[in-house]
Design a protein around this motif. Structure first.
Motif, short mmCIF file in Angstrom:
data_model
loop_
_atom_site.label_atom_id
_atom_site.label_comp_id
_atom_site.label_asym_id
_atom_site.label_seq_id
_atom_site.Cartn_x
_atom_site.Cartn_y
_atom_site.Cartn_z
N TYR A 1 0.72 -1.11 0.01
CA TYR A 1 -0.06 -0.07 -0.01
C TYR A 1 0.93 1.20 -0.11
O TYR A 1 1.27 1.47 1.27
N GLY A 2 1.20 1.84 -1.10
CA GLY A 2 2.29 2.86 -1.26
C GLY A 2 3.45 2.54 -0.69
O GLY A 2 4.01 1.49 -1.04
N PRO A 3 3.89 3.23 0.24
CA PRO A 3 5.41 2.64 0.97
C PRO A 3 5.11 1.94 2.16
O PRO A 3 6.25 1.43 2.72
N ILE A 4 4.05 1.21 2.42
CA ILE A 4 3.74 0.18 3.41
C ILE A 4 3.60 -1.19 2.79
O ILE A 4 2.77 -1.43 2.18
N GLY A 5 4.29 -2.21 3.07
CA GLY A 5 4.19 -3.61 2.75
C GLY A 5 3.61 -4.34 4.05
O GLY A 5 4.04 -4.06 5.13
N HIS A 6 2.71 -5.21 3.67
CA HIS A 6 1.82 -5.79 4.65
C HIS A 6 2.08 -7.22 4.38
O HIS A 6 1.39 -7.78 3.32
N ILE A 7 2.62 -8.00 5.45
CA ILE A 7 2.55 -9.52 5.22
C ILE A 7 1.69 -10.15 6.48
O ILE A 7 1.84 -9.79 7.61
N GLU A 8 0.82 -11.04 5.92
CA GLU A 8 -0.05 -11.73 6.71
C GLU A 8 -0.03 -13.25 6.75
O GLU A 8 0.16 -13.72 5.68
N LEU A 9 0.07 -13.80 7.90
CA LEU A 9 0.07 -15.29 7.85
C LEU A 9 -1.23 -15.65 7.79
O LEU A 9 -2.18 -15.19 8.53
N ASP A 10 -1.46 -16.49 6.69
CA ASP A 10 -3.04 -16.92 6.72
C ASP A 10 -3.17 -18.37 6.66
O ASP A 10 -3.41 -19.12 5.70
N ARG A 11 -3.20 -19.03 7.90
CA ARG A 11 -3.61 -20.21 8.25
C ARG A 11 -4.22 -20.22 9.59
O ARG A 11 -4.01 -21.03 10.46
N PRO A 12 -5.43 -19.45 9.60
CA PRO A 12 -6.26 -19.30 11.02
C PRO A 12 -6.61 -20.62 11.40
O PRO A 12 -6.53 -20.96 12.91
N SER A 13 -6.79 -21.43 10.72
CA SER A 13 -7.59 -22.74 11.11
C SER A 13 -6.73 -23.56 11.72
O SER A 13 -6.96 -24.46 12.72
N LYS A 14 -5.17 -23.55 11.66
CA LYS A 14 -4.30 -23.94 12.38
C LYS A 14 -3.28 -23.24 13.23
O LYS A 14 -2.20 -23.34 13.49
N LEU A 15 -4.38 -22.17 13.57
CA LEU A 15 -3.56 -20.99 14.46
C LEU A 15 -2.45 -20.51 13.87
O LEU A 15 -1.09 -20.29 14.68
N ASN A 16 -2.22 -20.26 12.46
CA ASN A 16 -1.14 -19.94 11.77
C ASN A 16 0.27 -20.63 11.86
O ASN A 16 1.39 -19.94 11.77
N ALA A 17 -0.02 -21.83 12.39
CA ALA A 17 1.46 -22.56 12.49
C ALA A 17 2.26 -22.66 11.26
O ALA A 17 1.35 -23.05 10.11
N LEU A 18 3.43 -22.81 11.31
CA LEU A 18 4.22 -22.44 10.29
C LEU A 18 4.79 -23.84 9.30
O LEU A 18 4.99 -24.69 10.31
N THR A 19 4.61 -23.63 8.18
CA THR A 19 5.03 -24.75 7.40
C THR A 19 6.22 -24.24 6.41
O THR A 19 6.81 -22.97 6.29
N LEU A 20 6.87 -25.25 5.88
CA LEU A 20 7.92 -24.80 4.95
C LEU A 20 7.72 -23.93 3.88
O LEU A 20 8.54 -22.98 3.65
N GLY A 21 6.43 -24.11 3.29
CA GLY A 21 5.98 -23.05 2.49
C GLY A 21 5.85 -21.57 2.85
O GLY A 21 6.26 -20.86 2.20
N ALA B 1 -4.94 -16.63 17.13
CA ALA B 1 -3.58 -16.55 17.30
C ALA B 1 -2.70 -15.62 16.13
O ALA B 1 -3.30 -15.41 15.00
N PHE B 2 -1.57 -15.18 16.74
CA PHE B 2 -0.63 -14.46 15.59
C PHE B 2 0.17 -15.86 15.05
O PHE B 2 0.16 -15.88 13.70
N CYS B 3 0.55 -16.46 15.78
CA CYS B 3 1.30 -17.86 15.13
C CYS B 3 1.57 -18.66 16.38
O CYS B 3 2.33 -18.51 17.35
N ALA B 4 1.10 -20.07 16.35
CA ALA B 4 1.20 -20.89 17.81
C ALA B 4 2.51 -21.70 17.39
O ALA B 4 2.95 -22.32 18.19
N GLY B 5 3.22 -21.20 16.38
CA GLY B 5 5.00 -21.94 16.17
C GLY B 5 4.89 -22.64 15.14
O GLY B 5 4.16 -22.55 14.14
N GLY B 6 5.61 -23.64 15.01
CA GLY B 6 5.98 -24.54 13.86
C GLY B 6 5.01 -25.65 13.86
O GLY B 6 4.16 -25.79 14.73
N ASP B 7 4.63 -26.27 12.76
CA ASP B 7 3.60 -27.44 12.63
C ASP B 7 4.21 -28.65 13.19
O ASP B 7 4.98 -29.32 12.75
N ILE B 8 3.55 -28.98 14.41
CA ILE B 8 3.97 -30.02 15.50
C ILE B 8 3.72 -31.22 14.77
O ILE B 8 4.62 -32.26 14.80
N ALA B 9 2.82 -31.46 14.02
CA ALA B 9 2.52 -32.61 13.26
C ALA B 9 3.54 -32.88 12.23
O ALA B 9 3.84 -34.15 11.96
#
Length: 354
Positions: free
Chosen positions: A19-39, A69-77
């Motif tokens: 948005y103009g001079p502002i970059g916005h990044i969103e974690l978009d995996r809310p059903s999994k509490l935004n748990a992080l994957t390799l992708g 959640a912002f992010c529950a961490g890595g994907d434990i599974a």
């Protein structure tokens, strides 16, 4: 006026817009509490690296979608599958990528604002608490829960904990206890506790901060949108420092068991319920991180510990008990701290490769 960034693969669960001079990044995996994957880690690295070089972007915002959640961490599974199918090196490579991302965030060349809300644990702390501008809501729940699953504090968590007041670092690392966002500034995990109203509308509020340094943004947000911090943990400083300043993990436990303070007794029970290997690892990593005061060294140390612990039985067993079967009844091996190879863990913390 929105200026879209290069399109990303929707499968990465990362949404990035400009948005103009502002970059916005969103974690978009809310059903999994935004748990992080390799992708997700790969895409975050790609976007942040590109925007660091883009002179048209002056400020970057990192948030998580969903109320929980912002992010529950890595994907434990994913972690469990890796250590039970012989894919240890693949997951170690993923952790290395994640730790490099956390370091990139910590050294970002322009103001990068993270906003932690809801559950912010483990890998979520790595993303949120190393940013140049670290915001948190009062009700967020933060912590490094690894000792509950047979693992070790990582993503630079040992460095953050080492710089908490007194010996709260050892306490939170060894107990895997969580704390509220209102306590995050006191513990060194955030710069400003913000109001819920500001958090919900943050993108609309950022134009006035474009062109300011990270320090100036922190000061301005604190004055304009700061919420009340908590200093309740100071009431526990005495017994925490007495117990967790001991010279060895076993001595910490002995001091806790000898104390009459109810919270100390509860902490002893918590440590006894966690993986003895993880409790010991947490102790050594925080102690060494405090002595060195270097995030990159802390990340490298955590990676060594991860490489060791993922070949031990407690990690798979801890994830099984806490996440897969959810019986909350892990069978640790060794079951007692006296059976832990303290020499191996201490050596890894000090820089050895076993």
């Amino acid at each position: 006026m929105e200026r879209s960034s290069a399109p990303a693969d929707p499968a990465t669960n990362i949404v990035s817009r400009v948005y103009g001079p502002i970059g916005h990044i969103e974690l978009d995996r809310p059903s999994k509490l935004n748990a992080l994957t390799l992708g997700m880690l790969t895409e975050l690295t790609r976007v942040l690296s590109a925007w660091a070089e883009d002179s048209s972007i002056s400020l970057v915002l990192l948030t998580g979608r969903g109320e929980r959640a912002f992010c529950a961490g890595g994907d434990i599974a994913d972690f469990h599958r890796a250590v039970t199918t012989g894919k240890h090196q693949e997951f170690l490579d993923l952790l290395s990528l994640e730790f490099d991302l956390d370091y990139l965030i910590s050294t970002y060349p322009k103001p990068l604002i993270s906003l932690a809300h809801g559950i912010t644990m483990g890998g979520g702390v790595g993303l949120a608490s190393h940013a140049p501008v670290r915001l948190v809501t009062q009700s967020a729940t933060m912590g490094m829960p690894e000792a509950k699953i047979g693992y070790t504090p990582d993503v630079g968590g040992s460095h953050l904990l080492a710089n908490a007041p007194g010996h709260f670092g050892e306490y939170f690392a060894m107990s895997a206890a969580s704390f509220k966002g209102a306590d995050a500034v006191y513990l060194g995990f955030a710069d400003v506790v913000v109001t819920d109203s500001f958090a919900q509308n943050i993108l609309d509020e950022l134009d006035e901060f474009v062109g300011l340094s990270a320090g100036e943004i922190i000061s301005a947000i604190e004055v304009l949108h700061g919420a009340q911090e908590s200093y309740a943990l100071e009431l526990s400083q005495g017994w925490v420092d007495h117990a967790f300043s001991a010279d060895t993990p076993s001595q910490v436990l002995e001091r806790l068991e000898q104390m009459v303070h109810p919270a100390a007794r509860q902490a002893a029970e918590t440590l006894l319920a966690n993986s003895p290997s993880s409790v010991s690892s947490a102790f050594y990593t925080v102690r060494k991180a405090r002595a060195e005061q270097d995030l990159r060294s802390a990340l490298d140390r955590e990676l060594r510990m991860a490489g060791y612990l993922m070949h031990q039985p407690d990690l798979a067993e801890g994830i099984r008990a806490q996440v897969i079967d959810k019986d909350r009844n892990p069978r640790w091996s060794p079951a007692l701290m006296s059976g832990v190879d303290q020499y191996a863990l201490r050596s890894l913390a000090e820089g050895s490769q076993l």
